[in-house]
Scaffold this active site. Structure first.
Site, PDB file in Angstrom:
ATOM      1  N   GLY A   1       0.807  -1.205   0.000  1.00 57.98           N
ATOM      2  CA  GLY A   1       0.000   0.000   0.000  1.00 57.98           C
ATOM      3  C   GLY A   1       0.843   1.259   0.000  1.00 57.98           C
ATOM      4  O   GLY A   1       1.287   1.747  -1.044  1.00 57.98           O
ATOM      5  N   CYS A   2       1.071   1.801   1.187  1.00 57.70           N
ATOM      6  CA  CYS A   2       1.717   3.104   1.289  1.00 57.70           C
ATOM      7  C   CYS A   2       3.204   3.078   0.951  1.00 57.70           C
ATOM      8  O   CYS A   2       3.748   4.082   0.486  1.00 57.70           O
ATOM      9  CB  CYS A   2       1.486   3.675   2.681  1.00 57.70           C
ATOM     10  SG  CYS A   2      -0.277   3.950   3.024  1.00 57.70           S
ATOM     11  N   ILE A   3       3.878   1.947   1.159  1.00 54.46           N
ATOM     12  CA  ILE A   3       5.285   1.846   0.738  1.00 54.46           C
ATOM     13  C   ILE A   3       5.368   1.882  -0.782  1.00 54.46           C
ATOM     14  O   ILE A   3       6.153   2.647  -1.366  1.00 54.46           O
ATOM     15  CB  ILE A   3       5.931   0.562   1.284  1.00 54.46           C
ATOM     16  CG1 ILE A   3       6.008   0.602   2.809  1.00 54.46           C
ATOM     17  CG2 ILE A   3       7.320   0.356   0.674  1.00 54.46           C
ATOM     18  CD1 ILE A   3       6.880   1.689   3.375  1.00 54.46           C
TER      19      ILE A   3
ATOM     20  N   SER B   1       4.419   5.382  -2.083  1.00 50.19           N
ATOM     21  CA  SER B   1       5.416   6.403  -1.755  1.00 50.19           C
ATOM     22  C   SER B   1       6.697   6.215  -2.561  1.00 50.19           C
ATOM     23  O   SER B   1       7.304   7.201  -3.009  1.00 50.19           O
ATOM     24  CB  SER B   1       5.724   6.366  -0.254  1.00 50.19           C
ATOM     25  OG  SER B   1       4.567   6.669   0.506  1.00 50.19           O
TER      26      SER B   1
END
Length: 206
Positions: free
Chosen positions: A149-151, A154
């Protein structure tokens, strides 16, 4: 995984970025929501969080800046838009919830940058790119939660903003090992370098 990566390389993928001139550690959403048993976002990420804490400690010892991110929504979640509609469990990040707080380690020290976000990427709708550019930072050692998800979001956005994303594999975690591994492989093939905690620390010691 090595056979798949080899296939990517044979097709012209998976080049190496390497570190640039000036680095920072980006700690993505290492918060209590993933560690507290009563949380709907609870995931088996204790080892990743411990590795992230080690990475942060080593960075501080080496004088490498550390930047943290967290998620926060206004009561009612209007600033979460369709992301909250897609993942209703994100309501645990409404302002004032203890699940949005950092664990004992790693957590920001006074003076370290904390970026508050509403979506997956640490860059989307935030001042992160401007903050890094103002400090002359061109490389990010990325750790945290969750890999798929966020890794992933980003790291992809870091590349698209002109920063070198180096994802520290053992300092990232996910709720399913298969998702963790497959997303690391795809990041390595297309968007980022993927390295171990030991390799990251060795970069700074050199």
């Amino acid at each position: 995984m090595s056979d798949t990566l080899g296939s990517y390389k044979a097709s012209g993928f998976a080049g190496d970025l390497g570190p640039g001139r000036s680095a920072a550690v980006l700690v993505v959403d290492v918060v209590q929501a993933y560690l507290v048993d009563s949380s709907p976002l609870r995931a088996p990420v204790e080892r990743a969080v411990a590795a992230a804490a080690s990475l942060v400690a080593a960075a501080r010892e080496s004088g490498v800046p550390v930047v943290f991110t967290r998620v926060s929504y206004r009561p009612g979640g209007a600033d979460g838009g369709l992301f909250l509609q897609k993942i209703p469990a994100l309501t645990v990040f409404e302002e004032g919830s203890p699940l949005g707080d950092f664990p004992p380690e790693p957590r920001p020290l006074d003076g370290e940058t904390v970026v508050t976000k509403q979506y997956a990427s640490a860059f989307f709708g935030t001042s992160l790119a401007a903050t890094l550019t103002a400090q002359g930072i061109d490389t990010l050692y990325i750790c945290g939660l969750t890999t798929s998800g966020c890794i992933r979001a980003s790291a992809t956005d870091a590349l698209q903003h002109g920063f070198r994303p180096l994802v520290v594999a053992d300092a990232c975690g996910d709720r399913e090992p298969g998702m963790h591994e497959s997303n690391l492989l795809d990041l390595r093939a297309k968007y980022a370098d993927v390295l171990t905690l030991a390799e990251a620390v060795e970069h700074w010691r050199r």
